[in-house]
Scaffold this motif. Structure first.
Motif, mmCIF file in Angstrom:
data_model
loop_
_atom_site.group_PDB
_atom_site.id
_atom_site.type_symbol
_atom_site.label_atom_id
_atom_site.label_comp_id
_atom_site.label_asym_id
_atom_site.label_seq_id
_atom_site.Cartn_x
_atom_site.Cartn_y
_atom_site.Cartn_z
ATOM 1 N N TRP A 199 0.822 -1.208 0.000
ATOM 2 C CA TRP A 199 0.000 0.000 0.000
ATOM 3 C C TRP A 199 0.858 1.260 0.000
ATOM 4 O O TRP A 199 1.874 1.332 0.692
ATOM 5 N N GLY A 200 0.386 2.268 -0.744
ATOM 6 C CA GLY A 200 0.939 3.605 -0.666
ATOM 7 C C GLY A 200 -0.139 4.558 -0.184
ATOM 8 O O GLY A 200 -1.338 4.319 -0.399
ATOM 9 N N VAL A 201 0.258 5.615 0.487
ATOM 10 C CA VAL A 201 -0.700 6.563 1.066
ATOM 11 C C VAL A 201 -0.471 7.930 0.454
ATOM 12 O O VAL A 201 0.650 8.461 0.484
ATOM 13 N N LEU A 202 -1.545 8.514 -0.107
ATOM 14 C CA LEU A 202 -1.457 9.850 -0.690
ATOM 15 C C LEU A 202 -1.858 10.882 0.352
ATOM 16 O O LEU A 202 -3.043 11.070 0.608
ATOM 17 N N SER A 203 -0.879 11.506 0.984
ATOM 18 C CA SER A 203 -1.088 12.565 1.981
ATOM 19 C C SER A 203 -0.676 12.090 3.369
ATOM 20 O O SER A 203 -0.767 10.891 3.692
ATOM 21 N N THR A 204 -0.252 13.064 4.156
ATOM 22 C CA THR A 204 0.113 12.801 5.548
ATOM 23 C C THR A 204 -0.998 13.288 6.487
ATOM 24 O O THR A 204 -0.736 13.680 7.620
ATOM 25 N N ALA A 205 -2.241 13.254 6.000
ATOM 26 C CA ALA A 205 -3.390 13.698 6.789
ATOM 27 C C ALA A 205 -3.473 12.932 8.103
ATOM 28 O O ALA A 205 -3.108 11.752 8.185
ATOM 29 N N LYS A 206 -4.001 13.598 9.128
ATOM 30 C CA LYS A 206 -4.049 13.033 10.482
ATOM 31 C C LYS A 206 -4.821 11.730 10.542
ATOM 32 O O LYS A 206 -4.411 10.788 11.234
ATOM 33 N N ILE A 207 -5.952 11.632 9.833
ATOM 34 C CA ILE A 207 -6.736 10.401 9.871
ATOM 35 C C ILE A 207 -5.897 9.208 9.428
ATOM 36 O O ILE A 207 -6.015 8.104 9.942
ATOM 37 N N SER A 236 3.684 13.142 0.103
ATOM 38 C CA SER A 236 3.187 14.457 0.486
ATOM 39 C C SER A 236 3.577 15.435 -0.613
ATOM 40 O O SER A 236 4.271 15.075 -1.574
ATOM 41 N N ARG A 237 3.135 16.682 -0.471
ATOM 42 C CA ARG A 237 3.530 17.694 -1.461
ATOM 43 C C ARG A 237 4.966 18.142 -1.270
ATOM 44 O O ARG A 237 5.518 18.835 -2.110
ATOM 45 N N TYR A 259 7.795 9.935 -0.623
ATOM 46 C CA TYR A 259 7.761 10.565 -1.948
ATOM 47 C C TYR A 259 7.423 12.046 -1.793
ATOM 48 O O TYR A 259 6.547 12.411 -0.993
ATOM 49 N N GLY A 260 8.076 12.875 -2.592
ATOM 50 C CA GLY A 260 7.841 14.315 -2.532
ATOM 51 C C GLY A 260 6.690 14.792 -3.375
ATOM 52 O O GLY A 260 6.440 16.004 -3.464
ATOM 53 N N SER A 261 5.971 13.869 -4.000
ATOM 54 C CA SER A 261 4.770 14.217 -4.763
ATOM 55 C C SER A 261 3.876 12.995 -4.846
ATOM 56 O O SER A 261 4.345 11.849 -4.740
ATOM 57 N N TYR A 262 2.590 13.220 -5.058
ATOM 58 C CA TYR A 262 1.656 12.112 -5.204
ATOM 59 C C TYR A 262 1.940 11.347 -6.495
ATOM 60 O O TYR A 262 1.821 10.118 -6.553
ATOM 61 N N GLU A 263 2.328 12.095 -7.527
ATOM 62 C CA GLU A 263 2.630 11.456 -8.813
ATOM 63 C C GLU A 263 3.764 10.447 -8.681
ATOM 64 O O GLU A 263 3.732 9.371 -9.304
ATOM 65 N N ALA A 264 4.775 10.793 -7.901
ATOM 66 C CA ALA A 264 5.922 9.896 -7.750
ATOM 67 C C ALA A 264 5.505 8.566 -7.133
ATOM 68 O O ALA A 264 5.995 7.501 -7.535
ATOM 69 N N LEU A 265 4.608 8.614 -6.165
ATOM 70 C CA LEU A 265 4.129 7.367 -5.564
ATOM 71 C C LEU A 265 3.358 6.540 -6.586
ATOM 72 O O LEU A 265 3.547 5.319 -6.682
ATOM 73 N N LEU A 266 2.497 7.196 -7.362
ATOM 74 C CA LEU A 266 1.698 6.464 -8.338
ATOM 75 C C LEU A 266 2.549 5.848 -9.437
ATOM 76 O O LEU A 266 2.159 4.842 -10.048
#
Length: 335
Positions: A6-14, A36-37, A55-62
């Motif tokens: 799994w990869g996670v897009l964002s470091t949001a608290k939830i 994260s951005r 990853y420094g961008s969401y695109e990089a993870l994808l």
């Protein structure tokens, strides 16, 4: 044992506080990366949660071929765009609720999902997978409350932070989108049907313009579900499911603690049975169920059509707010 990466897009608290720790305990989940951005933010979260890749961008993870699926805890207005990008990158998607900002959003995502039949897509209504909700549904199905009559729900918290995304109406903030979606979902889950119409009374914050106190009646054709939700009320949550011969009461219906048993009550006549559910992390269960569906190529527990149907009710609530009348729920044909 095979695990889904799994990869996670964002470091949001939830994600960092609840979902990722839960998934890391799963039998079939492996949280491999977080994006994260900024790389600094992603790396800090990765270090804290012992995640191998940042990853420094969401695109990089994808773009990473070593990521099988993505969990999306982004703000509501970004759910659909990034879920679609993830599918286009060949990733399975677990997306936070609500699935989008409106029915058009949800329908668009569903259409894209149907074009990728090899990919699994699910809205992250984690509460449904907790043993207490499985037990509640079992009691109702088996006639433990007689014929269902009505469901009553209260869900609230207090948040006056002007920078919180939940107080930004342009990003899908407000009580109905954030927590009112739960009573709508659970009513459909327990009654196993779709409502005919709704009526709502909504109070909006003068500064934020978001709904802060809402009371809603949902008519399932003679069966009624009612709820109040609010973002400027003392924190509380409770659900009661009433029938002709009994009721089920759930003490902590949505934020079930992952480290202690949950309590619910089943009343039949004058007898009230206290039921203690074993310790369970609903985020672990959700992650494992989704991962098993991916590994075994089976249906996800909650199909994307369910997310569309829930958004149809949410839209009817907002129409009722504007009209002050009962509003019909439009049921679009789903594949």
């Amino acid at each position: 044992m095979s695990k889904v990466r799994w990869g996670v897009l964002s470091t949001a608290k939830i994600g960092t506080v609840k979902v990722i720790p839960g998934m890391q305990k799963g039998q079939y989940c492996e949280v491999t990366g977080i994006a994260s951005r900024s790389l600094e933010s992603a790396q800090a979260a990765a270090d804290q949660l012992h995640i191998p890749k940042a990853y420094g961008s969401y695109e990089a993870l994808l773009e990473d071929p070593e990521i099988d699926a993505v969990y999306i805890p982004l703000p509501n207005h970004l759910h659909v765009p990034w879920a679609i990008k993830a599918m286009q990158a060949g990733k399975h998607v677990l997306c936070e609720k609500p699935i989008g900002l409106n029915v058009e959003d949800a329908r668009h995502l569903a259409d894209i999902a149907y074009q990728h039949p090899n990919l699994k897509v699910m809205e992250a209504f984690m509460y449904r997978h907790h043993p207490q909700w499985q037990k509640a549904r079992e009691i109702v199905r088996e006639g433990g409350i007689g014929t269902p009559v009505t469901i009553q729900c209260f869900f609230s918290y207090y948040n006056n932070n002007p920078t919180d995304i939940r107080n930004n109406p342009d990003w899908g903030g407000g009580g109905i989108m954030d927590i009112g979606c739960y009573p709508i979902s659970l009513s459909r889950f327990i009654l196993e049907g779709e409502p005919e119409k709704v009526i709502a009374s909504v109070t909006r914050d003068e500064e934020f313009k978001t709904d802060v106190v809402s009371s809603v009646m949902i008519d399932f054709g003679g069966l009624m579900s009612t709820f109040t939700c609010g973002t400027k009320i003392a924190p509380y949550q409770r659900v009661n499911i009433f029938g002709t011969e009994g009721r089920v009461e759930i003490q902590i219906p949505f934020n079930a603690p992952p480290d202690k048993p949950c309590i619910m009550w089943h009343q039949q006549g004058e007898q009230i049975l206290e039921i203690e559910l074993p310790v369970a992390d609903q985020y672990t269960i959700q992650g494992d169920l989704m991962s098993q569906a991916i590994l075994e190529d089976t249906d996800v527990p909650t199909p994307i059509s369910d997310a569309v149907a829930n958004m149809e009710v949410i839209e009817a609530v907002f129409r009722s707010e504007r009209s002050g009348r009962w509003e019909s729920v439009s049921h679009m044909v789903t594949k």
